[in-house]
Each structure stands twice: as C-alpha cells, then as structure tokens.
Design an enzyme around this catalytic site. Structure first.
Site: not given
Lengths: 482, 482
Positions: A269, A325, A380
C-alpha cells in the site's frame, strides 16, 4: 551470473508497510490528492466516485467487520479434505536460489520470470510480503497502551513471535517515523498521558539473514519518510536517515569483507510507495549497490521526471498488483513536492508509476478460496495478495493445486474466504485485548515485558555494537547468530 | 421470620438473559410492538424517535465499537491508585443472610431495604445479575462454529469458567429454546451445514447451591418461552416446559425432605420480561412456592389484567432500572397474546409493569468511573447495571468508596469507562477467535472438548439421575457435591 556459489551475497531488504490494518485507510486517504480534487470545479466523475466509495466503504468496513456474507453463487466445491489439508506443512521445501539471485532480484527486469511465474521468484515475493506483513501484525495499536504505536516485541524476537523466523533473518535495527505536520492524524497515538513516545511510531526494521550460504539484509518501514525533530526521543534523525545510516553501515561491513551486497525494499500500500522513495535515496547515496523494489498494492508515485531518474540510476521495481484492488489505480504521494503544491501537478501529470519496472498482475478470481463480489478492503489486504501470489502459475493457468501457504491467513483482518473453509473473519485478535484476571479477581493489563519495551538508548547500543563489529568480523558473526 | 437456622431453604433462581450481547438489540426490537407503531396513523412522536435512534444507534454501536471518545468535560480525578486497587480482592466478605432471606427475596416487597439499599440485598442483586450475565458470556455466537447458539461449556464447569463459582451454585440443567415462527431471525444460527441443532439455542440453566447452610436453586433462560417441536432434538418440550419440569422436580425433592424452597427468577433486558412470564407460570403450577423476580433493564410487559393476576398469586418483583437506560421505558412483549394481535392492545393499555412490585431506580451519573454523554447501548448493558448497583448506597449518597466489584467488567462489551482507567472498550474476546496454529503451521479451529459438546441425551441422563435421586437424598447430596 554468479557461478561461484561460495560468494556471500549480503542482500538488504526493506519491508515497508505504512500502517496497522485497522487504521490505515482513513489516513492513507488523507495523504492522497483527493482533498485537492474536492476543490476542483470539474472533478473527474468516475475516479471521484470510486474513491469516495472506497473511502466510505473502507471506513465502514474497518469499523464494522462484515457479519453478513455476500451470497455465494459460485458452485465451488471443497477441493480438499479439511483434516488432510490441516495436516500438511504450510512450508514448501526450499531450493538454493543463489545461482539465480541476481535475476530473481530484477537484474533482467524479471522479463522471463513472470509468466509463467518462476517458483523461486514466487517464494521470494511471498517472503518479502511476509516482511511487510510483519509490520502490521506486530504493531501495537491499542490506544490504551502506553506503548501505542510501538512494536509489541523487541528486535530479537519479532520474527519468532510472528512465525517467520523460517526465512532465516534477524532484525538488526528498528526504524521510527514521526508525524508529518501536514498530516497530523497520521500517527497512532495513545489516549493516555505518559507514553513511550509522543511523536514517533514504529515504522519497520532492518534485518539480515542467518545461517545461509547467501545471507541477505532486510529493512522495513511503515510511514512518513523524512521528518525529524531534535526534541524527540526516536526521531532526532528521520526515518529516511535511520534507514540510510543502517544500510550504509551494513553495506560497509559486508563490502569491507569483500562480499557482494544488494538491497531489496518491499512494502504494501503506501508502504510500497515509500519503498520507492527509499530506493531512490539509497541509489543516490550508495554507488554501485544493486537495488530492487517489490511492492504490493502500492498507489502510483511520482511524475515522469522521477520515473526517468529511477530508471537511470538502475533501481529495479516489481509491482505486484491485484486486478480487483483499486488502490494501485489511485494517485499516490508525490515525491519532492509538498502537499500544498499538489494543485500545480494535478492535471498536467500523466501518472506513470506503472512504467517503472515490471508488473506482476494477478486475478483474485483465480483462487477458489476467495469470495466473489465487491470487497474493496479485502482485495487490498496484503494477505490476500500473498495468497493469490502463492497460487499463481501463469495468466493462462488456474490456481495451483499444490500451493502450501495457509489459506486461513487471508481472513486475519477481513472477510474474504468462502464459508466452506469455516475460518472466522477478522480473526487476528488478542485474548481479552491483553487484559488478564489477576489473583485478586481483577482484570488488569499486565506490564509489558521489559525486554519488549521500546528504548532509543537500547537501539543506540545495538548500533554501537554494530560499529564496533566493523573491526571484528568474527564478533559480528557471533552477534548475528545470537 | 425463620428462627431455626438449621432449616434448609432451597432457593430456586431463574437467571434469564435473552441474547448474547453482540446481537441482542436488533432482535430485541423485532419483538417490540414498535413495528405495529409504524402502521399507526399517529405514532407517538417522542417515543418513536427515541426508539428509532436507539435502534439505529444500537445497531451501529453493536457493529462499530466506538473508537472516538466523547470528550470528557468532567473534572473527575482518579480516585485511587491503580496498583493499590488492582491488589484489592474483588470480593467482599460474605455475611450469612439466612435470617433475612425471606425479606431479601421480597416478602415485604423490599419496602425498607431499597433506600438506603441494604448491603445484603445489594449482594443478592449482584449475584443474580451475574447469573444472567453468565448466559451472555458463555454463549457461542461464532457463526462458523458447528456449536453456534450453544453454551461453550458443559453444565458442571460453566460457573468455574466464568469465575462465578464463588456464589456456591451448581448447574443442574440447561434450558433450550427454539425459534419462534413469528420471529424467524431470533436465533443465533451457524453458517455451516452440520450443526449441533438447527432449531434451538441455549437459553439458560437451572442451578442449586452447594455447601451452604441455606442452599438455593437457580434457573436461567435466554429466549422465547413457549415453542416446541417433536422433530427437534432440544425442543421436544418448550423452554417453559423444561424450566417447569426441572423446578418441579427440585421442589419435590426438597419438600420431600421437609425443607423450605423458594424460587427467584432473574433476567436482563428481554430476559427480565421473560422472567416474569416464568414466574407467572411457576406460581400457577406450583402452589405455595414463594417466587420472586429480580430484573435488570427489562422492557414493560403485559397488561393490567396480567399485573393484577401476578399480584394476586403473590409473585414479588424487583425491577432494577437505570435512569439513563431507555429500554425499560419501551413497551415489551405481551403475555398470552400473539404478536399479530398486538394491535388490539396498543392504545387501550396503560403500561403498568412498574406497578408490579418494587423498583430500584439508579443513576449512572453517580459513578465517577463512567463516561458522561449519550451511550444508549452502554447504559443498557447488564455489567453497567451491576457496577452502579455495587456503588449504590441511597438516592442521597454518592458512589460508595468501598465498592469492591471489578470496574473493568463494565467495558466487556461496550465503551463506558473513563479513559483514566485504561480499560480497552469491548475487551471480552477470544484469542484469534479460537483459531490455533498447529504443528504444521496451519491455523485451525480445534475440536471442541467432547465434555463441552451439547447433547440432549446427556441432559436426559442428568435428568434421569435426578429422578432416581428422589428415592435417595443421600445420593442426591453426593451428586450436588460432585
């Protein structure tokens, strides 16, 4: 190719994840240019609404672990007997990757290794992902703990506590980051007054391998990269400086011993975006150090100039991206520009992160263990990524039947597994949030083991040890093997 | 008054709570006449909006443990040193209440015992509350468990597991309830196919005291009262029938031994309302059995005729009500009327539950440990009630300084304690939701201890044992003391 197998490659890896899972999204979004989007007269409709639903959904889902399941329309049948699967070791046998390590770490831009995915590269990717995951799993986000924002374990037991000592690494240094003034809600803060640190959060670690023919080093970090303050205990130097200092120190040691050294930086991320900044700085600071980045679900970072520069200095980047995602489709933080100046960029920039290096693009739909349907958070999560990587053979193949990684891990922080597996959603939690009933019948929070209490002084001692070690490789070896 | 202290009073108590906390509200509301309110042309504005906000807020709060705290405006200072308090036993010394037991159980309608609250009555109230709380704390609401909806422990270790064996009781029978057709979402159901029971939920228990000069019996139940079905395993007889059968059995045993017997029924929320139905039935079934009800936060139940009848048959009721709790202000279920017929009642009825017996009205504002501000769920939680009871001296006094009950218990399922106490909100949770990492590195749900698996046959065996015991008091004594 390195034909001399006795050569020792000291491989430095940076495992970067930006936040503990339970809080990462609202704050990740706070760093995005979305706020600036809002002030535009003509926001891009499609991206805004996607972003808004993401923000909305993620926020809601973060606080409301989904109890109702999306109805499964799939005709998925349990592909294995539960007990049999449960009695299969979760680890595969390890091959010696030393002959191929340069290629596995991007020397050829992973060109021939991605489709089909080379099994050795798959294992390396999972390993780096587990380093990044470690920063989530060990982060103390109990706002009633005086150690809120620190790592729950000290350096020498982190990997053991998280069950990833199998990779044969040892943490040599923890990295701390401080709150950025522009994003005051970035840090995890304790609700109580006297805490281990008011300004800093644990951000990650530097680690090196033990007992391997080709030992490597790892660095991990979590959060904002360049802030520091003389008045703080943990951020007299910035996270960036801490990482660079430790990497330089280790590189010098290994080079001084005539060994090859390389650096791989990994992150999930926002951590994946920060990994790129770290790589850029390391490449500019340490000449002739092979550097690769393996990121998971990272948002886009930087502009064309940044991309070109990274390419020129030889940083190799492999982006692992899940088709489902949405985060990798979002613009990320912009290097070398303050957030206030972001307005100048938006609109004129073509976001080009995908052009830096290679992309391993995966489809969560390939896994028979995952629910279908919309679950923005679930798609995610890093554990979802690692699960899909573990089963990936090639874009034309189904999920490999001999994948060994424990599927249950996917549901640690989300609700992604099909009901038939009977794994509860969001199951990763401490018994009674750490409270224990004492002999008097009272529920109390036990004091943290002194060994696990963060201490800038102790970190310093470790560091000093390291410096002394430069003069004695033997003593350094013994420190590593403690 | 009972002057002969060697007389053994067998006191039967029913501890009734309707649901595990995490799911109780939406379903409690489903049983309320609110739905009928909706079809009225002129709903009472104030009550409807209060109810709507309750439903809304409770639902949200149930699924979203409040992370942000209401800002504390109070100038509350920590009233004790943490460590000192933590090293104080949570139990007070116990007096022998035998001389006063009739009065404590309502023979004089608690007239002179409530304000100031007699310390012996306070202790009795807390004890009954803890019996009701036990049905929350031991309920298996893991929807991925094949035992979802059952008690997590078998009869003989329930109190020990919950830390309330100090009361000296022993469970003699578990009570099961089945889903009411009118309220199909009432039960907790497993998501998986093969379960211990598709139709029934654990509802509570019958218990009796051990090793006490004046032993008592307890019955507890959780849920709907009168449904049964021959085809089910656990509800061939209704919960009502199960309770009555067990109570009658025990009463006969004790009366046969020339001992006094009484019955106290306790319950929280809807369980408190059901306790009243149970008391009504018991009074009509077993002549000359002193019966009392101690309820916590119960909604209103029944009409004027029901009230009069209860009064006439001598059922004594003590309602513990928190000023801040809105549930006792809500109309509850109506006895002897189907839900469909509720329309006939509404409007013509004066809700009179408060007129049945006595009310112990408490103000949560008296406790310096509780947050101020609106927290509808928190003010309805049974643990909050028990905390406030524990500190109550009289309406003109502040919270008593020598209260011994562990304050931390309040936050088991909510976020009611002031930050200074450092007790995490909603801390009552199992480590990793029961998953454990096995020797192969896989996270699995261990099989439930066979001892703790519900079994209608075993219950039957216990029951048969009990019947045999009637012929042999000595053998019965030995069963109780096992």
């Amino acid at each position: 190719m390195d034909a001399i197998s006795s050569t020792i490659h000291h491989h430095i890896t940076a495992a970067a994840a930006h936040r503990p899972a339970a809080n990462m999204f609202p704050k990740l979004l706070a760093l995005q240019p979305l706020a600036i989007h809002d002030s535009h007269s003509k926001p891009k409709k499609s991206s805004r609404s996607a972003v808004e639903s993401l923000s909305h959904l993620l926020h809601l889902r973060m606080e409301t672990p989904e109890q109702k399941l999306i109805v499964q329309q799939s005709n998925w049948n349990l592909q294995f007997d539960h007990d049999e699967k449960h009695n299969t070791p979760a680890m595969s046998p390890r091959e010696d990757v030393s002959d191929k390590w340069r290629e596995i770490h991007g020397s050829q831009d992973w060109e021939s290794l991605l489709n089909p995915l080379h099994p050795w590269l798959r294992r390396e990717i999972v390993k780096y992902g587990e380093f990044a995951q470690a920063t989530y799993d060990a982060f103390d986000f109990d706002s009633f703990s005086e150690y809120c924002g620190s790592c729950r374990y000290r350096e020498n037991r982190l990997f053991e506590k998280l069950g990833i000592s199998k990779h044969g690494y040892k943490v040599s240094k923890y990295i701390y980051a401080m709150s950025h003034m522009d994003v005051p809600q970035w840090l995890e803060r304790s609700r109580i007054a006297e805490t281990w640190s008011k300004d800093s959060n644990w951000m990650g670690f530097v680690a090196s391998p033990l007992f391997m023919e080709k030992p490597r080093l790892s660095v991990g970090f979590l959060s904002i990269y360049t802030s520091k303050c003389e008045a703080t205990r943990y951020n007299k130097s910035s996270a960036s400086e801490q990482v660079m200092e430790e990497v330089k120190r280790l590189v010098e040691i290994y080079k001084g011993r005539g060994e090859e050294v390389s650096l791989t930086i990994t992150g999930h991320s926002l951590g994946g975006a920060l990994a790129l900044l770290n790589a850029y700085e390391a490449a500019n600071t340490i000449p002739n150090l092979p550097i690769s980045v393996i990121s998971f679900g990272a948002p886009r970072v930087g502009n064309i100039a940044f991309r070109d520069e990274l390419h020129q200095i030889g940083v190799k980047t492999l982006r692992v991206v899940l088709k489902q995602d949405v985060v990798p489709r979002m613009p990320g933080i912009v290097f070398n520009e303050s957030l206030q100046k972001f307005d100048d960029f938006i609109g004129t920039l073509e976001w080009v992160y995908t052009h830096v290096g290679a992309e391993l693009r995966l489809d969560a739909g390939s896994s028979p263990y995952l629910k279908r349907g919309l679950n923005l958070l679930g798609f995610h999560m890093l554990e979802t990524y690692l699960h899909v990587v573990d089963g990936f053979l090639s874009t034309s193949s189904t999920y490999r039947s001999n994948a060994r990684r424990d599927v249950a891990l996917v549901n640690k922080y989300c609700d992604m597994l099909v009901d038939e597996l009977r794994i509860p959603p969001c199951w990763y939690q401490r018994e009674n949030k750490g409270l224990v009933c004492n002999a008097h019948g009272r529920w109390v929070k036990p004091r943290r083991d002194p060994e696990d209490i963060p201490s800038p002084t102790r970190d310093q001692e470790v560091h000093v040890h390291g410096i002394e070690m430069r003069e004695s490789c033997e003593r350094f070896e013994s420190l590593l093997s403690v």
